[in-house]
Design a protein around this motif. Structure first.
Motif, mmCIF file in Angstrom:
data_model
loop_
_atom_site.group_PDB
_atom_site.id
_atom_site.type_symbol
_atom_site.label_atom_id
_atom_site.label_comp_id
_atom_site.label_asym_id
_atom_site.label_seq_id
_atom_site.Cartn_x
_atom_site.Cartn_y
_atom_site.Cartn_z
ATOM 1 N N ALA A 1 44.590 29.707 39.170
ATOM 2 C CA ALA A 1 44.935 31.088 39.136
ATOM 3 C C ALA A 1 46.120 31.358 38.598
ATOM 4 O O ALA A 1 46.173 32.156 37.639
ATOM 5 C CB ALA A 1 44.722 31.567 40.574
ATOM 6 N N GLU A 2 47.111 30.550 38.957
ATOM 7 C CA GLU A 2 48.456 30.873 38.408
ATOM 8 C C GLU A 2 48.641 30.522 37.056
ATOM 9 O O GLU A 2 49.066 31.333 36.063
ATOM 10 C CB GLU A 2 49.432 30.096 39.206
ATOM 11 C CG GLU A 2 50.952 30.456 39.131
ATOM 12 C CD GLU A 2 51.870 29.492 39.595
ATOM 13 O OE1 GLU A 2 51.580 28.420 40.178
ATOM 14 O OE2 GLU A 2 53.247 29.751 39.900
ATOM 15 N N THR B 1 46.356 32.926 34.735
ATOM 16 C CA THR B 1 46.931 34.374 34.606
ATOM 17 C C THR B 1 48.047 34.368 33.891
ATOM 18 O O THR B 1 48.170 35.274 32.899
ATOM 19 C CB THR B 1 47.230 34.986 36.165
ATOM 20 O OG1 THR B 1 45.969 34.834 36.992
ATOM 21 C CG2 THR B 1 47.740 36.323 36.201
ATOM 22 N N ALA C 1 40.472 36.548 46.452
ATOM 23 C CA ALA C 1 41.538 37.372 45.928
ATOM 24 C C ALA C 1 42.176 36.839 44.541
ATOM 25 O O ALA C 1 42.533 37.653 43.546
ATOM 26 C CB ALA C 1 42.625 37.850 46.781
ATOM 27 N N ASP C 2 42.498 35.311 45.057
ATOM 28 C CA ASP C 2 43.073 35.136 43.465
ATOM 29 C C ASP C 2 41.969 34.971 42.227
ATOM 30 O O ASP C 2 42.419 35.179 40.881
ATOM 31 C CB ASP C 2 43.667 33.507 43.584
ATOM 32 C CG ASP C 2 44.866 33.496 44.615
ATOM 33 O OD1 ASP C 2 45.467 34.409 44.699
ATOM 34 O OD2 ASP C 2 44.953 32.466 45.167
ATOM 35 N N ALA D 1 42.192 38.393 40.748
ATOM 36 C CA ALA D 1 43.456 38.510 40.082
ATOM 37 C C ALA D 1 43.047 37.965 38.774
ATOM 38 O O ALA D 1 43.558 38.402 37.635
ATOM 39 C CB ALA D 1 44.433 37.952 40.836
ATOM 40 N N ALA E 1 40.941 40.173 36.678
ATOM 41 C CA ALA E 1 41.797 41.365 36.155
ATOM 42 C C ALA E 1 42.510 41.099 34.966
ATOM 43 O O ALA E 1 42.783 41.621 34.269
ATOM 44 C CB ALA E 1 42.283 41.812 37.283
ATOM 45 N N ALA E 2 43.428 39.888 35.074
ATOM 46 C CA ALA E 2 44.104 39.441 34.251
ATOM 47 C C ALA E 2 43.478 39.270 32.791
ATOM 48 O O ALA E 2 43.756 39.594 31.646
ATOM 49 C CB ALA E 2 44.805 37.983 34.348
#
Ligand code: NAD
Length: 379
Positions: free
Chosen positions: A90-91, A94, A114-115, A118, A121-122
């Motif tokens: 995720a990190e 993104t 949730a990750d 995200a 979304a990114a």
């Protein structure tokens, strides 16, 4: 032949099992397919500068770094392969997308839903291409199965049964590693189940509801100090599912299945026939047609060959077979087509979200002991 892509600069994070597979794909994609520009292997990242340098020399990358943030912000890098353990996806994805890079991230997206949201979304906000490593959809044998199903070769499909089994954790003496830690996710659900789910979803659409049981065959494993460490993930799961469109599905996954080395088995039953497939024999499709003389009926075993694209790009002779790493070369080519804005067979982050949603619904079902509507997993 039309050249669809301008040369892209590649960054690779991680060089384990999947990292090598991506590196081989980036090295081979131009030679195999010819219709994409040869990528520039710009930068490789590992856990230290020294290790990264050694791997970069082996894999043919121009530069190396021990800091993934350096890689994702490098101006010469256009697309980033992320092949690190699940909890880093995720990190890294993104940050890469926010830096304007295209992303090819290994499955699953992230342990926490949730990750994963995200990440999606990114991707949507970036306007870049973001795809996941669901290589089994790239098998010419699977593409043939999809064609047979869509053209009605087995009539109306009613049921799909899937299994994914390996034995790399079957030995109780195998030491604790990252896949045994809760930071990697639930275990066999997001490590294994997502793969056959990608095939099921491609064939028959999303999972509408699911019932799931999970099991943990070994409660502890040896840690680095020689002591015992509690296992935090479930190596086995059984799922019953209903798919949109009504097909009934079941899936059994097991990372402790002695003797199974790379089984992803499908059985698809319809009104006029059946199809069988097993990844351990990934160049074969078995087809049963309920027609003609009943005394002659039986499964026909079809070996893949140049008539099953893109097998023809690898070898002109039938029956010689593709291998696991070849699926990644196909996936790499599809990614390059997607980046060029051309039709491509890829599982985007947006499609991947539905696989993750199913996995989280399955985990909720296990916790509650009830059927769970997949759409109830929010976001
Ligand atoms: N698509 C498939 O068929 C398939 C198969 C196996 C694994 N996977 C996925 O690939 C991912 C990696 O699995 P693997 O089996 O290759 O793991 P692995 O342990 O073999 O390799 C992971 C690599 O990442 C490196 N790494 C870890 N943290 C890093 C960091 N911060 N910066 C740079 N490098 C770092 C490690 O040193 C290691 O080389 C997982 O998400 C897994 O689910 C996909």
């Amino acid at each position: 032949m039309a050249m669809s892509n301008a040369p892209l600069g590649v960054g690779l994070i991680g060089t384990g099992y999947m990292g090598k597979c991506h590196a081989l794909a980036w090295n081979a994609v131009r030679a195999v397919f010819g219709d994409v520009a040869r990528p520039r292997l710009e930068m490789l990242c590992e856990t230290s500068d020294a290790y990264a340098s050694a791997r970069a020399a082996e894999f043919g990358f121009a530069r190396a770094t021990g800091d993934w943030r350096t890689l994702v912000s490098d101006p010469a890098v256009d697309v980033v392969s992320i092949t690190t353990p699940n909890q880093f996806h995720a990190e890294m994805a993104t940050a890469a997308l926010e830096a304007g890079k295209h992303v090819w991230c290994e499955k699953p997206m992230a342990p926490a839903f949730a990750d994963a949201l995200a990440m999606n979304a990114a991707a949507e906000g970036s306007g870049r291409v973001a795809i996941l490593g669901y290589n089994y959809i790239q098998n010419p044998a699977f593409r043939e199965i999809a064609r047979l199903v869509s053209e009605g070769a087995i009539g109306t499909p009613f049921q799909i049964r899937a299994e994914m089994d390996e034995d790399f954790m079957a030995d109780p003496d195998t030491p604790f590693f990252w896949k045994n830690a809760a930071s990697s996710g639930y275990g066999a659900l997001d490590d294994f189940a997502v793969h056959p789910l990608s095939l099921i979803q491609r064939l028959f659409g999303r999972v509408e509801r699911v019932f799931c049981d999970m099991a943990m065959p070994y409660a502890t494993r040896t840690d680095e100090a020689g002591g015992q460490r509690a296992v935090e993930t479930h190596d086995m799961a059984n799922m019953l599912m209903r798919l949109e469109g009504g097909v009934q599905a079941s899936l059994q996954v097991n990372r402790c299945a002695w003797g199974r080395k790379g089984r992803i088995a499908l059985q698809i039953f319809g009104s006029k026939g059946a199809i069988l497939f097993d990844q351990e024999r990934m160049n074969e499709v078995e087809l049963y047609r309920a027609e003609g003389d009943a005394r002659q009926q039986g499964f026909a075993r079809v070996l893949t060959g140049p008539q099953h694209p893109p097998y023809d790009r690898f070898v002109p002779a039938p029956g010689h077979g593709l291998g696991f790493n070849d699926l990644k070369v196909v996936e790499c080519r599809e990614l390059l087509h997607a980046i060029a804005g051309e039709p491509a067979t890829v599982i985007s982050f947006a499609e991947g979200i539905e696989l993750e949603r199913t996995v989280h619904a399955a985990a909720r079902s296990f916790e509650s002991g009830r059927w769970v509507e997949v759409a109830a997993v929010g976001g």
